[in-house]
Scaffold this active site. Structure first.
Site, PDB file in Angstrom:
ATOM      1  N   MET A  87      89.001  34.802  26.079  1.00  0.00           N
ATOM      2  CA  MET A  87      90.067  34.655  27.068  1.00  0.00           C
ATOM      3  C   MET A  87      90.110  33.195  27.510  1.00  0.00           C
ATOM      4  O   MET A  87      89.094  32.643  27.921  1.00  0.00           O
ATOM      5  CB  MET A  87      89.815  35.573  28.271  1.00  0.00           C
ATOM      6  N   HIS A  88      91.285  32.585  27.362  1.00  0.00           N
ATOM      7  CA  HIS A  88      91.363  31.165  27.721  1.00  0.00           C
ATOM      8  C   HIS A  88      92.693  30.753  28.341  1.00  0.00           C
ATOM      9  O   HIS A  88      92.795  29.677  28.920  1.00  0.00           O
ATOM     10  CB  HIS A  88      91.119  30.303  26.476  1.00  0.00           C
ATOM     11  N   ARG A  89      93.717  31.581  28.220  1.00  0.00           N
ATOM     12  CA  ARG A  89      95.032  31.160  28.707  1.00  0.00           C
ATOM     13  C   ARG A  89      95.043  31.058  30.227  1.00  0.00           C
ATOM     14  O   ARG A  89      94.564  31.956  30.917  1.00  0.00           O
ATOM     15  CB  ARG A  89      96.119  32.134  28.234  1.00  0.00           C
TER      16      ARG A  89
END
Length: 360
Positions: free
Chosen positions: A205-207
């Site tokens: 998860m990075h957004r």
């Protein structure tokens, strides 16, 4: 033909590696200068990528670093203009959708140099995503387009580009996966956590839309942690996201935070996992080819083929939708996927064939 090939961030390395290798293997008179803008630069991780993917060290690192969207774009444009004036080229080739892709394309066109975009034409139609702006601006001025799907080519035609500019060559990300599949390495975390084949999940998860808002991130993590039915979740996490989680004080019983992994180690985990939860577009491509179920925590995707015929399901960004998706995955009721056309490990060869044809 002299080509300047641009890399700016970690995903770019996976896309440029097969192109460099295909150029080296070809009998054409193509020469290549590799420019790393330094948009994202972690010395340890970059060294790992160069070594694992057998990428030659860049001819130059512009060391542009991070900053706001405007600061980073300006820094890359200023540095690349000097680079291009000092080292003239016949073609600037950009890949993907990072800030460097857009910034270097603008500089090249301002200096009268043709631009080729690898992974052109993909669209999420979500202009709140910086990557979508980068794609649209790059494609609006590029001269040659190498696409991963016929849909991407159709998008470009609708935007006014000519058929003779568009080349459906396949997916270079999959070239890298295919070339390295037999070399995937079991990471240390496998033994540390006592992982077993098809009995754990992988999560990324990075957004910003998912990780920057502490309350939303907490809901996501809690919903995943509560619904894995005791199955461990391996979460290679960015230090910034880790800091937000620690600040939120979330207690996790099934999710295990680990340091970012090298390409070979990460894809070993993905290949042997029960499934993947992600908000990354690239990972949905790799899970499709490896036939691993994938839950995408986004409201849209620029890679619809991973949903239409692949193993990916887009469930949106509402935490309440995580439970039924995990139940379906863990019960073994996930759909069977197929591999999209020309995702066969030979995309870079086709790109070099097209470039060689330009010399005749």
């Amino acid at each position: 033909m002299n080509i300047t090939l641009i890399a700016g961030a970690r995903p770019n390395f996976m896309k440029i590696a097969p192109i460099l290798h295909a150029i080296q293997k070809s009998n054409s008179s193509i020469t290549c200068r590799l420019v790393h803008t330094g948009q994202h630069y972690d010395e340890k991780m970059s060294e790992t990528f160069f070594r694992q993917l057998n990428i030659p060290h860049p001819d130059v690192n512009l060391e542009c670093g991070s900053g706001s969207q405007a600061e980073q774009t300006a820094s890359i444009m200023l540095a690349f203009e000097k680079e291009l004036l000092a080292h003239p080229t016949d073609l600037v080739m950009v890949v993907g959708d990072v800030t460097s892709t857009m910034a270097c394309s603008i500089v090249a066109k301002k200096l009268g140099v043709n631009v080729a975009h690898v992974e052109a034409g993909i669209r999420s139609w979500d202009r709140s995503m910086p990557e979508e702006i980068n794609r649209m601006l790059t494609d609006s001025i590029a001269d040659y387009f190498f696409t991963t799907s016929t849909l991407a080519g159709d998008n470009l035609l609708r935007e006014g580009h000519r058929q003779e500019q568009i080349f459906f060559t396949g997916n270079v990300m999959i070239d890298t996966l295919r070339a390295n599949e037999s070399r995937l390495q079991q990471p240390e975390v496998w033994k540390v956590l006592g992982l077993q084949e098809k009995n754990y999940l992988v999560m990324t998860m990075h957004r910003p839309a998912n990780v920057d808002e502490e309350h939303k991130l907490k809901e996501f993590i809690q919903s995943i942690d509560d619904n894995t039915q005791g199955m461990p979740v391996v979460f290679p996490i960015h230090p910034r996201t880790k800091g937000i989680l620690e600040k939120a004080g979330i207690l996790m019983k099934n999710i295990h935070l680990v340091e970012p992994l090298g390409y070979l180690e990460f894809n070993y985990l993905v290949k042997h996992a029960k499934g993947v939860l992600t908000d990354s577009g690239g990972i949905t491509e790799e899970t499709t080819v490896m036939n691993v179920p994938c839950i995408t925590l986004r409201d849209n995707t620029e890679r619809p083929e991973t949903i239409d015929i692949g193993t990916n399901e887009l469930i949106g960004t509402a935490p309440k939708r995580i439970k039924p998706a995990l139940e379906k995955l863990i019960a073994g009721h996930w759909k069977q996927g197929q591999i999209p056309e020309k995702w066969d490990g030979k995309a870079a060869e086709r790109i070099v064939e097209v470039l060689s044809g330009m010399l005749k």
